[in-house]
Design a protein around this motif. Structure first.
Motif, PDB file in Angstrom:
ATOM      1  N   ARG A 155       0.787  -1.237   0.000  1.00  0.00           N
ATOM      2  CA  ARG A 155       0.000   0.000   0.000  1.00  0.00           C
ATOM      3  C   ARG A 155       0.816   1.281   0.000  1.00  0.00           C
ATOM      4  NH1 ARG A 155      -3.140  -3.847   2.154  1.00  0.00           N
ATOM      5  NH2 ARG A 155      -5.400  -3.656   1.957  1.00  0.00           N
ATOM      6  N   TRP A 156       2.082   1.189   0.442  1.00  0.00           N
ATOM      7  CA  TRP A 156       2.843   2.404   0.650  1.00  0.00           C
ATOM      8  C   TRP A 156       4.248   2.288   0.079  1.00  0.00           C
ATOM      9  CZ3 TRP A 156      -0.420   5.911   2.566  1.00  0.00           C
ATOM     10  CH2 TRP A 156      -1.502   5.465   3.333  1.00  0.00           C
ATOM     11  N   ARG A 157       4.788   3.439  -0.266  1.00  0.00           N
ATOM     12  CA  ARG A 157       6.196   3.546  -0.641  1.00  0.00           C
ATOM     13  C   ARG A 157       6.838   4.538   0.323  1.00  0.00           C
ATOM     14  NH1 ARG A 157       8.510   2.403  -5.601  1.00  0.00           N
ATOM     15  NH2 ARG A 157       6.428   2.379  -6.543  1.00  0.00           N
ATOM     16  N   LEU A 158       7.923   4.116   0.955  1.00  0.00           N
ATOM     17  CA  LEU A 158       8.577   4.954   1.961  1.00  0.00           C
ATOM     18  C   LEU A 158       9.922   5.437   1.443  1.00  0.00           C
ATOM     19  CD1 LEU A 158       6.727   2.768   3.640  1.00  0.00           C
ATOM     20  CD2 LEU A 158       7.861   3.817   5.584  1.00  0.00           C
ATOM     21  N   GLN A 209      13.796   7.384  12.578  1.00  0.00           N
ATOM     22  CA  GLN A 209      13.993   7.595  11.145  1.00  0.00           C
ATOM     23  C   GLN A 209      12.786   8.323  10.576  1.00  0.00           C
ATOM     24  OE1 GLN A 209      15.921   4.329   8.726  1.00  0.00           O
ATOM     25  NE2 GLN A 209      14.903   3.118  10.286  1.00  0.00           N
ATOM     26  N   ARG A 210      12.992   9.493  10.046  1.00  0.00           N
ATOM     27  CA  ARG A 210      11.917  10.211   9.388  1.00  0.00           C
ATOM     28  C   ARG A 210      11.840   9.729   7.950  1.00  0.00           C
ATOM     29  NH1 ARG A 210      12.221  16.459   9.970  1.00  0.00           N
ATOM     30  NH2 ARG A 210      10.087  16.198   9.215  1.00  0.00           N
ATOM     31  N   MET A 211      10.644   9.292   7.530  1.00  0.00           N
ATOM     32  CA  MET A 211      10.452   8.792   6.173  1.00  0.00           C
ATOM     33  C   MET A 211       9.182   9.381   5.594  1.00  0.00           C
ATOM     34  SD  MET A 211      11.646   4.794   6.555  1.00  0.00           S
ATOM     35  CE  MET A 211      12.214   4.635   4.868  1.00  0.00           C
ATOM     36  N   LEU A 212       9.216   9.685   4.315  1.00  0.00           N
ATOM     37  CA  LEU A 212       8.037  10.198   3.609  1.00  0.00           C
ATOM     38  C   LEU A 212       7.196   9.021   3.149  1.00  0.00           C
ATOM     39  CD1 LEU A 212       9.773  12.966   1.441  1.00  0.00           C
ATOM     40  CD2 LEU A 212       8.550  13.243   3.621  1.00  0.00           C
TER      41      LEU A 212
END
Length: 216
Positions: free
Chosen positions: A185-188, A209-212
Motif C-alpha cells: 500500500r505504501w512507498r517509503l 527515522q523520518r520517512m516520507l
C-alpha cells in the motif's frame, strides 16, 4: 492472571511483571525493529524494493483499491519477502548479543580456559557478518538465501539448540506479513540519505527515522 500452580498459588507481582516485560520485549520491540530496518534497507536498495513489491502485488493484487490484506495462507507465495526478513535478521539481529554460562571448566580456543560458572557474551551482530561464513558478508543480499549454502550454525538471531527462542516461527511470520502489508500500500522514502547507525540497546534499533509516506 488466572494461572495457578499445583498448590493453587497465583504468580507473584514480581513474576507477573517479568512475564509482561518478556511479552512486550519479545513480542513487540523485536518485530518492530526488524520491520523498521527492512523498510529502510528496501528504500536504500530500489531494485530489491521493486522485486518485493512485484511479489506482494502478485499475491495481494496490483491495482489501487483492488488489494486485499495478506494472511498467513499467503506465506508460501511470499518467498522473497521472507528472504528479505531473513537477511535483515542476519545483518541487524534484534537480540544482538546473548550470554551463556559454562557448566564446567571449558577450553575456548588455544590458551583460553574458562572456569565453571563463567559468563560468556556472544555478539551475534559480529558472528553473522563474518566473511568466512557468508560471501559478501557486509552486503544486503536477500538472494543469498535462495542458494541454501549458508552453514546452519551461522544464522543465530533466535539462538540454536535447546535454548532457541520458541517464538522464531511466529516472529518471522509476523514480520513477513507486516512488511508485505506495508509494501502493498505504501512507498517509503527516507528524509535523510545518511545511513542509520545501529543503536545497541535491549534490541538493535535503527533509532528514529523520518520517512516520507506515499500511497502506491
Amino acid at each position: 492472571l488466572a494461572a495457578r500452580d499445583e498448590e493453587g498459588r497465583p504468580l507473584s507481582d514480581g513474576e507477573l511483571g517479568d512475564q509482561v516485560a518478556t511479552l512486550v520485549l519479545a513480542g513487540a520491540e523485536t518485530t518492530s525493529s526488524v520491520v523498521a530496518w527492512a523498510l529502510r534497507l528496501l528504500a536504500d536498495h530500489p531494485e530489491t524494493g521493486a522485486r518485493l513489491r512485484e511479489e506482494v502485488d502478485a499475491v495481494a493484487g496490483g491495482g489501487h483499491g483492488a488489494r486485499r490484506p495478506v494472511t498467513g495462507a499467503d506465506l508460501p507465495r511470499l518467498p522473497f519477502t521472507g528472504a528479505v526478513v531473513r537477511e535483515v535478521l542476519r545483518l541487524y539481529p534484534p537480540a544482538w548479543a546473548v550470554t551463556r554460562t559454562t557448566t564446567r571448566e571449558t577450553r575456548l580456543g588455544p590458551g583460553r580456559s574458562l572456569p565453571a560458572g563463567a559468563m560468556v557474551m556472544c555478539c551475534l551482530y559480529l558472528v553473522q557478518r563474518r566473511p568466512d561464513l557468508y560471501r559478501d558478508a557486509a552486503v544486503f543480499d536477500p538472494g543469498r538465501w535462495a542458494a541454501d549454502d549458508v552453514p546452519r550454525d551461522a544464522f543465530l538471531p533466535f539462538g540454536l539448540g535447546a535454548t532457541k527462542c520458541m517464538g522464531d516461527v511466529f516472529g518471522t511470520t509476523e514480520a513477513t506479513l507486516a512488511l508485505a502489508a506495508i509494501a502493498s500500500r505504501w512507498r517509503l522514502t527516507p528524509v535523510s540519505r545518511r545511513p542509520p547507525r545501529p543503536v545497541p540497546r535491549i534490541v538493535l534499533s535503527p533509532g528514529p527515522q523520518r520517512m516520507l509516506l506515499a500511497a502506491r
